[in-house]
Design a protein around this motif. Structure first.
Motif, mmCIF file in Angstrom:
data_model
loop_
_atom_site.group_PDB
_atom_site.id
_atom_site.type_symbol
_atom_site.label_atom_id
_atom_site.label_comp_id
_atom_site.label_asym_id
_atom_site.label_seq_id
_atom_site.Cartn_x
_atom_site.Cartn_y
_atom_site.Cartn_z
ATOM 1 N N CYS A 1 0.848 -1.184 0.000
ATOM 2 C CA CYS A 1 0.000 0.000 0.000
ATOM 3 C C CYS A 1 0.888 1.240 0.000
ATOM 4 O O CYS A 1 1.890 1.306 0.719
ATOM 5 N N CYS B 1 -0.888 3.214 6.516
ATOM 6 C CA CYS B 1 -1.712 1.995 6.442
ATOM 7 C C CYS B 1 -1.181 0.914 7.386
ATOM 8 O O CYS B 1 0.032 0.737 7.508
ATOM 9 N N SER C 1 -1.055 -2.096 6.975
ATOM 10 C CA SER C 1 -0.258 -3.108 6.265
ATOM 11 C C SER C 1 1.207 -2.681 6.134
ATOM 12 O O SER C 1 2.062 -3.488 5.779
ATOM 13 N N CYS D 1 -7.228 -0.291 -1.310
ATOM 14 C CA CYS D 1 -6.665 -1.043 -0.187
ATOM 15 C C CYS D 1 -7.781 -1.513 0.744
ATOM 16 O O CYS D 1 -8.652 -0.750 1.136
ATOM 17 N N CYS E 1 -7.073 0.490 4.418
ATOM 18 C CA CYS E 1 -7.183 1.941 4.631
ATOM 19 C C CYS E 1 -8.017 2.635 3.555
ATOM 20 O O CYS E 1 -8.272 3.826 3.647
HETATM 21 ZN ZN ZN Z 1 -3.637 0.689 2.808
#
Ligand code: ZN
Ligand code: CTP
Length: 154
Positions: free
Chosen positions: A109, A114, A116, A138, A141
């Motif tokens: 991402c 985020c 991740s 995503c 987010c």
């Molecule tokens: Zn994200």
């Protein structure tokens, strides 16, 4: 293809990635990790006229096939590409690349905040909102990734 149009020679065994979106051949080569120092014949054609689309790129690799992850990455940049497997000069398999609806663990991402991108062991996940122009959302987010965000990672 007529003899008049034939630009690059046929290959004996390997893979021909054809109908790559014009201008993206070098990105495809990068995705495949090809440096040019492998002992393989690689042929790259950029912005050649095409019947289907205005311009196309072609990448031919002798003696190598692609794995599914590589094919998915190529599909992100060149949704019309075809993967031709060549054996003994003949096309033994022709497959159009296909983007799955959900893309997991292939790209990161681009939103630094985020989850991740934190140190948590979260696998990335995106929904394909559009193939052309490429828009990936995503799962975590909601950030919308465009082709340029993807290209930066390859
Ligand atoms: Zn994200
Ligand atoms: N090719 C090659 N070496 C071979 C056979 C084919 O480099 N021994 C290339 C062709 O030049 C073409 C691609 O692989 O770029 C696909 O070949 P083929 O299916 O014969 O061509 P088309 O019918 O034009 O393919 P499409 O319908 O996918 O456009």
């Amino acid at each position: 293809m007529s003899e008049m149009e034939l630009r690059v020679s046929k290959i004996k065994d390997g893979t021909v990635i054809d109908h790559i979106t014009g201008g993206h051949a070098l990105d495809v080569v990068k995705i495949l990790g090809i440096t040019g120092r492998e002992k393989r014949v690689i042929t790259i054609a950029i912005n050649v006229p095409s019947k289907l689309y205005r311009m196309k790129d072609i990448v031919k690799i002798e003696g190598r096939e692609l794995n599914p992850q590589e094919v998915h990455k190529i599909a992100l940049l060149a949704p019309h590409a075809t993967i031709n497997i060549i054996r003994g000069y003949k096309v033994t398999k022709k497959q159009r690349v296909k983007l799955p609806k959900v893309i997991e663990n292939i790209i990161k991402c681009a939103n630094p905040a985020c989850i991740s991108n934190s140190n948590e062991p979260v696998q990335t996940k995106f929904y394909v909102d559009s193939e052309e122009p490429l828009l990936l959302k995503c799962h975590y987010c909601g950030f919308i990734m465009e082709k340029k965000d993807v290209l930066e990672q390859f």
